[in-house]
Every structure is written in structure tokens, then in C-alpha cells.
Design a protein around this motif. Structure first.
Motif, PDB file in Angstrom:
ATOM      1  N   ILE A   1       0.977   7.379 -10.094  1.00 19.05           N
ATOM      2  CA  ILE A   1       1.135   6.945 -11.488  1.00 19.05           C
ATOM      3  C   ILE A   1       1.160   5.420 -11.577  1.00 19.05           C
ATOM      4  N   LYS A   2       1.897   4.785 -10.676  1.00 19.02           N
ATOM      5  CA  LYS A   2       1.963   3.325 -10.675  1.00 19.02           C
ATOM      6  C   LYS A   2       0.601   2.707 -10.366  1.00 19.02           C
ATOM      7  N   LYS A   3      -0.136   3.332  -9.455  1.00 19.12           N
ATOM      8  CA  LYS A   3      -1.484   2.853  -9.146  1.00 19.12           C
ATOM      9  C   LYS A   3      -2.379   2.942 -10.376  1.00 19.12           C
ATOM     10  N   LEU A   4      -2.295   4.061 -11.082  1.00 21.09           N
ATOM     11  CA  LEU A   4      -3.078   4.235 -12.303  1.00 21.09           C
ATOM     12  C   LEU A   4      -2.745   3.161 -13.325  1.00 21.09           C
ATOM     13  N   GLU A   5      -1.469   2.961 -13.555  1.00 18.97           N
ATOM     14  CA  GLU A   5      -1.029   1.978 -14.546  1.00 18.97           C
ATOM     15  C   GLU A   5      -1.495   0.581 -14.171  1.00 18.97           C
ATOM     16  N   MET A   6      -1.369   0.232 -12.903  1.00 27.84           N
ATOM     17  CA  MET A   6      -1.760  -1.099 -12.442  1.00 27.84           C
ATOM     18  C   MET A   6      -3.257  -1.321 -12.592  1.00 27.84           C
ATOM     19  N   ILE A   7      -4.045  -0.331 -12.172  1.00 24.07           N
ATOM     20  CA  ILE A   7      -5.499  -0.479 -12.220  1.00 24.07           C
ATOM     21  C   ILE A   7      -5.998  -0.607 -13.646  1.00 24.07           C
ATOM     22  N   MET A   8      -5.474   0.211 -14.545  1.00 28.23           N
ATOM     23  CA  MET A   8      -5.932   0.156 -15.932  1.00 28.23           C
ATOM     24  C   MET A   8      -5.488  -1.132 -16.617  1.00 28.23           C
TER      25      MET A   8
END
Length: 221
Positions: A112-119
Motif C-alpha cells: 500500500i505504501k509503495k502504491l501511494e508513493m509511486i502515484m
């Protein structure tokens, strides 16, 4: 609500991670088949796509290749989520411009954190021109109408510098000092060669020569 396409053929993993992502306020479309993922992508656009590699139908790498070659969705955020941890597979994925590569098993909160960071990071990229030129800093590339212009590192750095400072004129020395953090012993005229090659790859005259001063991004086209 951000839309996520999740390709994962292990049902238990898919259900658990999807539930966590839904709790994080993502809208999830699930599939366990690569061919089905491609068909979904032909009909819908997503903020991010999570791809397992070893799945039925088209592999995750083939789905990634489809995304990057499709003008309409080529800038979609893509995370590879796979049990394959060999170097060659990871290199292949990054050569196809995946945004991240995560080896399973993964903690849901990390995904989830990876998703948030990338977007969040992708959203800071600047679409400089309404003429179709797009600076993708994460992918270290420049696209025109969704097509990668295949710039060298130096060419990318030069056009990125000009695009992000459209009202500023850069001398050769300005460009060199911006590109290199160490002493540069070559000729400043080498910048002219890079500009010449860059102009050949750009579909329009996006670089303007200011006589006696240097170069700037051309917003008048």
C-alpha cells in the motif's frame, strides 16, 4: 478513489491483498489471467496496475509490454509483484519501465505504501506542453503523444532542464554546471552536439536558440 488492476493467479494472496487495498480506499479489479488483464486494459484505464509474472495466459511481463506500447495507457503506474527474484527477470521488467519490483511474500502495508508513493511521485511529473510532450522523470524518459522518444541520458537531462525552466535561457556553461556535479574538462561545444541530436529526435522545434545567449524551451510552437 484510485483504481487498481491486480493480476495475481494465487487466489488466497489476491483476496488478502485486495482486501487490504480496499481498506486503504483503493478500488480493485482482480484477475488471475494475463489475457484477461489485457482485455480489461483495452476497456478501462487505471491509476496503477499490479502484475504477477507467472500467471495463466500472457505473462505479467507481456502485460507490462502491452501497457507501455499502448499510447492511451503507456504512463500507467506498474508494480511487478512476483516470487521471481532472479536478476535477469528484474532487469527485463525495468527495461520495460516498471515503476517498482517487489518479491513475494510482501506485507500488505508495504504494498500500500509503495502504491501511494509511486502515484504521488508520478503525479509530480510535469506535463510541460499542450502539444503532447511529456516529461516522465520516474521512467527517465520523454514521450510525445505517448511514444517514448528514446533519448540518451544526457539528452534527457538537457530537455528536462529546459522543460522545467521554460522562461530561462541557458548558456552552454549553465547546462554543463546543471548536468555535472564534478569538474567538466571537455569542450562546452559538446552541448551543441547533444542539442543537435536531441532536435533530430524531437517531433517539433521544442528547443529555441537565443543568439549570443544559449538555449531555451520553445513555448511558441
Amino acid at each position: 478513489m484510485k483504481k487498481i488492476l491486480f493480476l495475481e493467479d494465487e487466489e488466497e494472496i489476491r483476496e488478502i491483498l485486495s482486501e487490504y487495498m480496499k481498506l486503504a480506499d483503493f478500488s480493485i479489479t482482480e484477475t488471475g489471467n494475463g489475457n484477461e488483464a489485457i482485455e480489461i486494459l483495452k476497456k478501462e484505464e487505471f491509476d496503477a496496475v499490479i502484475l504477477d509474472i507467472m500467471v495463466n495466459g500472457a505473462s505479467g511481463l507481456e502485460v507490462l509490454k502491452f501497457i507501455r506500447e499502448n499510447k492511451k495507457i503507456s504512463n500507467t503506474n506498474v508494480i511487478m509483484l512476483t516470487a521471481l527474484d532472479d536478476l535477469n527477470t528484474q532487469i527485463n521488467a525495468f527495461d520495460l519501465y516498471c515503476d517498482d519490483y517487489i518479491v513475494k511474500p510482501v506485507q500488505p502495508i508495504l504494498l500500500i505504501k509503495k502504491l501511494e508513493m509511486i502515484m504521488k511521485r508520478r503525479n509530480t511529473n510535469k506535463k510541460v506542453s499542450n502539444k503532447g510532450l511529456y516529461l516522465d522523470e520516474d521512467g527517465f524518459r520523454v514521450l510525445y503523444d505517448g511514444v517514448d522518444l528514446k533519448l540518451t541520458v544526457t539528452e534527457f537531462q538537457i530537455i528536462s532542464l529546459l522543460m522545467r525552466n521554460p522562461n530561462k535561457v541557458f548558456s552552454r556553461e549553465n547546462i554543463i554546471s546543471s548536468l555535472y556535479n564534478i569538474d567538466f574538462y571537455g569542450s562546452s561545444r559538446s552541448i551543441d552536439s547533444h542539442i543537435k541530436n536531441l532536435r533530430k529526435k524531437l517531433p517539433k522545434n521544442f528547443i529555441k536558440t537565443v543568439i549570443g545567449a544559449g538555449y531555451k524551451f520553445n513555448e511558441e510552437i
